[in-house]
Design an enzyme around this catalytic site. Structure first.
Site, PDB file in Angstrom:
ATOM      1  CG  ASP A 153      -1.998  -1.132   1.363  1.00  0.00           C
ATOM      2  OD1 ASP A 153      -2.441  -1.408   0.244  1.00  0.00           O
ATOM      3  OD2 ASP A 153      -2.505  -1.387   2.412  1.00  0.00           O
ATOM      4  CG  ASP A 167      -6.648  -1.459  -1.586  1.00  0.00           C
ATOM      5  OD1 ASP A 167      -6.830  -2.865  -1.705  1.00  0.00           O
ATOM      6  OD2 ASP A 167      -5.899  -1.129  -0.829  1.00  0.00           O
TER       7      ASP A 167
END
Length: 194
Positions: A153, A167
């Site tokens: 991330d 995401d």
């Protein structure tokens, strides 16, 4: 034949005065239309997957183990983290479960593809498929091991979870599906009113 098409979810073809449609007319135009929607689904999925994969490769090569990069002051930064859980780091002990869920979503979308006659649904499912594949790739191939890998991330808005492009694709696809459902549009291209 019409009964079999109804059971597998092919959209009904309007019939005039109760007569069976002739072979070689409307049925042939539905086939290519369905194939085009499937092509759109996989093109969107491939684009989302490739964008996610390339962005993570850049982040791992250039940003991991370095100071975060401020994009909009302290409101938005690029900061590389490894997330074994879900959003906000929730469920880090359940990485294998998230892997199974992602794999299941991929299987369901691929099975739905054969009944797909709606362009907006093709885009929505393509975003979901690309995002799920992006995070599943991390879960399978990144450390600490197969099916237990941590997702990369890097998009870090202030006061919010750090996330990635996979995401984002999943969230955008999910929002689009909710909007399509509220409008009554089904994946097979039919519109229902509740």
């Amino acid at each position: 034949m019409a009964e079999a098409e109804r059971i597998i979810g092919t959209p009904d073809i309007p019939e005039s005065a109760g007569a069976e449609p002739e072979h070689g007319t409307a049925g042939e135009t539905e086939q290519p239309r369905g194939r085009r929607r499937i092509a759109v689904l996989f093109a969107v999925a491939l684009f989302a997957y490739a964008l996610d994969l390339v962005s993570k490769m850049i982040v791992v090569a250039k940003l991991e183990h370095h100071e975060p990069i401020e994009i909009i002051g302290e409101w938005l930064k690029f900061e590389a983290i490894r997330n074994a859980g879900a959003a906000f780091g929730f469920g880090e002990a359940f990485t294998i479960i998230f892997t199974v869920i992602a794999a299941s979503v991929i299987v369901v979308i691929i099975r739905l593809a054969r009944k797909l006659y709606s362009l907006p649904w093709a885009v929505a499912l393509g975003l979901l498929l690309g995002g799920a594949l992006g995070n599943l790739t991390d879960r399978i191939f990144r450390s600490p091991g197969v099916f237990e890998g941590a997702v990369v991330d890097f998009i870090a808005p202030k006061g919010f979870a750090v996330f990635n492009l996979a995401d984002s694709a999943i969230v955008c696809g999910g929002i689009l599906i909710v909007l399509l459902s509220f409008r009554g549009l089904d994946p097979d291209g039919t519109v229902h009113k509740d």
